[in-house]
Structure formats: structure tokens, C-alpha cells
Write an enzyme that holds these catalytic residues in place. Structure first.
Site, short mmCIF file in Angstrom:
data_model
loop_
_atom_site.label_atom_id
_atom_site.label_comp_id
_atom_site.label_asym_id
_atom_site.label_seq_id
_atom_site.Cartn_x
_atom_site.Cartn_y
_atom_site.Cartn_z
N ARG A 1 -2.52 -2.93 -18.09
CA ARG A 1 -4.10 -2.10 -17.91
C ARG A 1 -3.77 -1.11 -16.88
O ARG A 1 -3.94 -1.22 -15.67
CB ARG A 1 -5.09 -3.13 -17.58
CG ARG A 1 -5.28 -4.30 -18.53
CD ARG A 1 -6.89 -4.73 -18.28
NE ARG A 1 -7.74 -3.92 -18.96
CZ ARG A 1 -7.80 -4.30 -20.50
NH1 ARG A 1 -7.25 -5.06 -21.07
NH2 ARG A 1 -8.70 -3.54 -20.93
N LYS B 1 -3.13 -0.12 -24.55
CA LYS B 1 -3.87 -0.29 -25.88
C LYS B 1 -2.29 -0.25 -26.95
O LYS B 1 -1.56 -1.37 -26.78
CB LYS B 1 -4.65 0.78 -26.33
CG LYS B 1 -5.77 0.56 -25.28
CD LYS B 1 -7.12 1.61 -25.70
CE LYS B 1 -8.17 1.58 -24.69
NZ LYS B 1 -9.19 2.46 -24.88
N TYR C 1 0.80 -1.27 -0.16
CA TYR C 1 0.18 -0.03 0.02
C TYR C 1 0.72 1.13 -0.09
O TYR C 1 1.79 1.13 0.80
CB TYR C 1 -0.96 0.06 1.17
CG TYR C 1 -2.15 -0.04 0.94
CD1 TYR C 1 -2.94 1.06 0.48
CD2 TYR C 1 -3.33 -1.25 0.87
CE1 TYR C 1 -4.23 1.03 -0.18
CE2 TYR C 1 -4.38 -1.15 0.58
CZ TYR C 1 -5.09 -0.02 -0.14
OH TYR C 1 -6.30 0.07 -0.12
#
Ligand SMILES: *Cc1c(COP(=O)(O)O)cnc(C)c1O
Length: 416
Positions: free
Chosen positions: A236, A230, A55
Site C-alpha cells: 500500500r 492495485k 527515519y
């Protein structure tokens, strides 16, 4: 060949089996969805790493958790690589994906109910550019531009007249189904005239921009948002690039405005993808994507297909199947059976519904990563033509036959 990692198979055979089947599917088919790609083994390794265990709410040097000895330099490295690759003054690499990155822009620059100008979704824009069903269209006041009916291209005179009449605070350019070069300088002149913040959303074309195969928005736009998965060929995720004057507002909008802890394994993989994208081989890749798309468009035009705007300048082709007598959905389903993965899409001024539109959207980023070249594009065009014809007649045998031919070609081009 399809050996799943043994810890996964041991713990969860169901997921392991699905992963193995997906590896096999991605190997076998010609993946022509223009927003998809194949990442490198290095990007995959960083994505599936122990950085996922950590975290780190906040930004490097200003965290709310201890133990940032490695994450701080990692995020600094990723942001520095992003600035260097795109020539931007500021980079935030924390957005979870392209949609949250765009929402952060609204939070940074707009109050609820204020006006945003974006490209209409059925004309090629993105949901997050103010479309009705999106929070961006429900909580803000969207106004829109499209493309000309006769050319299939954006008309900057229309954009300017809407901007002058509606006085948006933010203007989005870029989209998800835009086969032509975006005139960033033209949009910047309009934004300057009406005092709007110009946001260039290069989610689709970031890899082409990085590789010098599409002009860069960075000199023209106040803010540049992009996905990283992409044409950029990373994990992602997303990034926001901007001029220094907007850095604070955008950083605050991402955290604590919208998000909690950044996905550090994704940050690691973004850093890897950015270093890959800075290599000369990536320039070759970006130009090959465009050359392949041009060749595929030529192959389809030669077979009598109607292409929105008459062709392509980038990685993407939008086919209007109206004259073929099949819908985009029927064609996409037939092509899937034929081993050619595409998505159905609206075309500008589409008389059909978004759930069963007239268009088919295809692109070359993934097959170019596999190493397919210009000569292979005519084969693909021929198979697409046979499958679309077979879709019309319900000829499943032809679809299965094409699938075998596709698989044979793809077998010659290993997944990275
Ligand atoms: C893909 C895309 C997005 C959204 O990205 P997600 O990661 O799917 O949320 C935003 N804008 C444009 C133009 C896109 O093509």
C-alpha cells in the site's frame, strides 16, 4: 495451514487470531474487488522489515537524519526502477498512498480556490479529483465531466467544452470505476489547448500499463500518479511520475509540503514489486487480467446482465442491477455470504443513493493472481447470477451452497 508467526501470537494473541482468520478468508473466497490483489511473499517480506525502524526525512543524499547508508540506495533503486518500468523522466516513491499523492499535485500546481477539472465521482472518478467532501473539492474550485448516458463512455467533446469554458489549471483523467481505455492523447490535446497541467491517475490500471495491457499515459501526461497496491501488486503506497521540469515542484510538495518521513519498508516493497512487474511473467499476468475480465463480462452478458458501457477493456466491470430488482448493496452482501467479495458502487446517472446504489463493481486482478483462467470466469458468472437471484428471494441456503463451490475452486489455486 494457518500458522500465525509465533512472535505475534506470543505477544498479541488477539491480533494473531485476526491475522490468521484473515489469511483463511483471503484463501477461501473469490476476491473480485478490482482495487485489491495478493502481493508476493517477497513484497510481504519487504513490507514487514526493519526498514520500518528508520527515519529519513528528505531525499537521497539530502536527509535530516544520519544512518542512511542503506535507505538512500534503497530509495534510489526504487525510483530508478519506477522510471525504467514506465519510461518516465522523474519518479517520487514517497507518497503514503494514492490520495496524498494526488494532494501533492494540487500543492505543486494550484493555489487554493483555483480550478481543477476531474471526472465526477458517481460517474467513475475519484474523491481526490475534486469531489465535494474531499479537501480537493473544498479548498479548490472543482469542475467536472462524466460519461454519456447512451454509451457509458467519456465524451471528449464534453471534456473539451467544459475545459474551454472553465479554464482549469489542472485536468485529471483516470478513475476508480472506468471500465474502458482512457484516451490519454485526447486528454493531452485538450490540456494543451487550455494551457492546463494534465494529470493521469492510473491507480487502478498501473499494472496493466506496466504489463503492456493498457496504453501508457507517460508520453502524454505532465504528471502520472498511481497507487502501488492495485493491479501493480505492490505494498500500500503510491508514486508520482513526471517530466523533469515538474520534478522539483512535486518533490517539494510531497516533502516538506505534505509529509514527514517516508515509509521506508514500503519503499523497499515498492522496489520489489517494480522488479517483479518488469518480468515477462508480469506481462502475461496483465494480459490474463484483461482476458479474464472480458470472459467474465461475456458470461454476465450471456446471463442478461446490464454492464455500464456494455463491457470492459480492462480489469474492471460495472454491473447495473436495476433490471434485476436488487440494489448493489443487497447484492454485494449476498455475494459476500456466497464467498464472492465485491463492492457496491454508483452507476452513471444512478437514481439511488451512494449508500445503496444500483451498481456492483467487480474485477479480475486478484483471482488472476491466484491463477484462475478464462474457463473459470464462466463458473464465476454463473455463481454471481445464482447469488444475485438468491439475494432477491432471500435464499440463504443457495448462498451457502455457492460459497462451498467457490471455496472448492479457490482451494485448487493457492495464494502466492
Ligand atoms: C484507489 C485510488 C486512489 C486513492 O488511493 P488510496 O491509496 O486509497 O488513497 C486515487 N485515485 C484513484 C483513481 C484510485 O482508484
Amino acid at each position: 495451514m494457518t500458522v500465525a508467526p509465533s512472535p505475534l501470537a506470543g505477544t498479541d494473541p488477539e491480533v494473531a487470531a485476526l491475522l490468521s482468520a484473515e489469511e483463511d478468508r483471503q484463501r477461501r473466497v473469490a476476491r473480485l474487488i478490482p482495487s485489491e490483489n495478493y502481493v508476493s511473499p517477497a513484497v510481504l517480506a519487504a513490507t514487514g522489515s526493519v526498514f520500518t525502524n528508520k527515519y529519513s526525512e528528505g531525499y537521497p543524499g539530502r536527509r535530516y537524519y544520519e544512518g542512511q547508508q542503506n535507505v538512500d540506495p534503497l530509495e534510489t533503486l526504487a525510483a530508478g526502477r519506477a522510471r525504467a518500468l514506465f519510461g518516465a523522466e522523474h519518479a517520487n516513491v514517497q507518497p503514503y498512498s494514492g490520495s496524498p499523492a494526488n494532494l501533492a499535485v494540487y500543492l505543486a500546481f494550484l493555489q487554493p480556490g483555483e480550478t481543477v477539472l476531474g471526472m465526477s465521482l458517481p460517474m467513475g472518478g475519484h474523491l481526490t479529483h475534486g469531489w465535494d467532501v474531499s479537501a480537493t473539492g473544498r479548498w479548490f474550485r472543482p469542475v467536472r465531466y462524466g460519461v454519456r448516458r447512451d454509451t457509458g463512455r467519456i465524451d471528449l467533446d464534453e471534456v473539451r467544452s467544459v475545459a474551454l469554458a472553465e479554464r482549469p489549471k489542472v485536468i485529471f483523467c483516470g478513475g476508480t470505476a472506468v471500465p474502458r481505455t482512457i484516451d490519454f492523447a485526447g486528454f493531452a490535446a485538450i490540456a494543451a489547448e487550455v494551457g492546463a497541467v494534465l494529470v493521469a491517475d492510473i491507480a487502478h490500471i498501473a499494472g496493466l500499463v506496466a504489463g503492456g495491457a493498457h496504453p501508457s499515459p507517460v508520453p502524454h501526461a505532465d504528471v502520472v500518479t498511481t497507487t502501488t497496491h492495485k493491479t501493480l501488486r505492490g505494498p500500500r503506497g503510491a508514486m508520482i511520475l513526471s517530466r523533469s521540469e515538474h520534478a522539483k515542484a512535486l518533490d517539494r510538495a510531497v516533502f516538506p509540503g505534505l509529509q514527514g518521513g517516508p515509509h521506508n519498508a514500503t519503499t523497499a516493497a515498492i522496489a520489489v514489486a517494480l522488479t517483479e512487474a518488469a518480468r515477462p511473467s508480469f506481462r502475461d499476468y496483465a494480459h490474463a487480467v484483461v482476458a479474464n475480465a472480458a470472459a467474465l463480462a461475456d458470461g454476465l452478458l450471456a446471463r442478461g446482465y446490464d454492464l455500464v458501457s456494455g463491457g470492459t477493456d480492462n480489469h474492471l466491470i460495472l454491473l447495473d442491477l436495476t433490471s434485476r430488482g436488487v440494489s448493489g448493496k443487497v447484492a454485494a452482501q449476498a455475494l459476500d455470504r456466497a464467498g464472492i467479495e465485491t463492492n457496491y458502487n454508483t452507476v452513471p446517472y444512478d437514481p439511488r443513493t451512494p449508500f445503496d446504489p444500483s451498481g456492483l463493481r467487480i474485477g479480475t486482478p486478484a483471482v488472476t493472481t491466484r491463477g484462475l483462467g478464462v474457463a473459470d470466469m464462466d463458473l464465476l458468472a454463473g455463481w454471481i447470477d445464482r447469488a444475485v437471484a438468491a439475494a432477491g428471494t432471500g435464499d440463504a441456503a443457495t448462498l451457502d451452497h455457492v460459497a462451498k463451490e467457490v471455496a472448492d475452486l479457490m482451494a485448487e489455486h493457492p495464494v502466492p
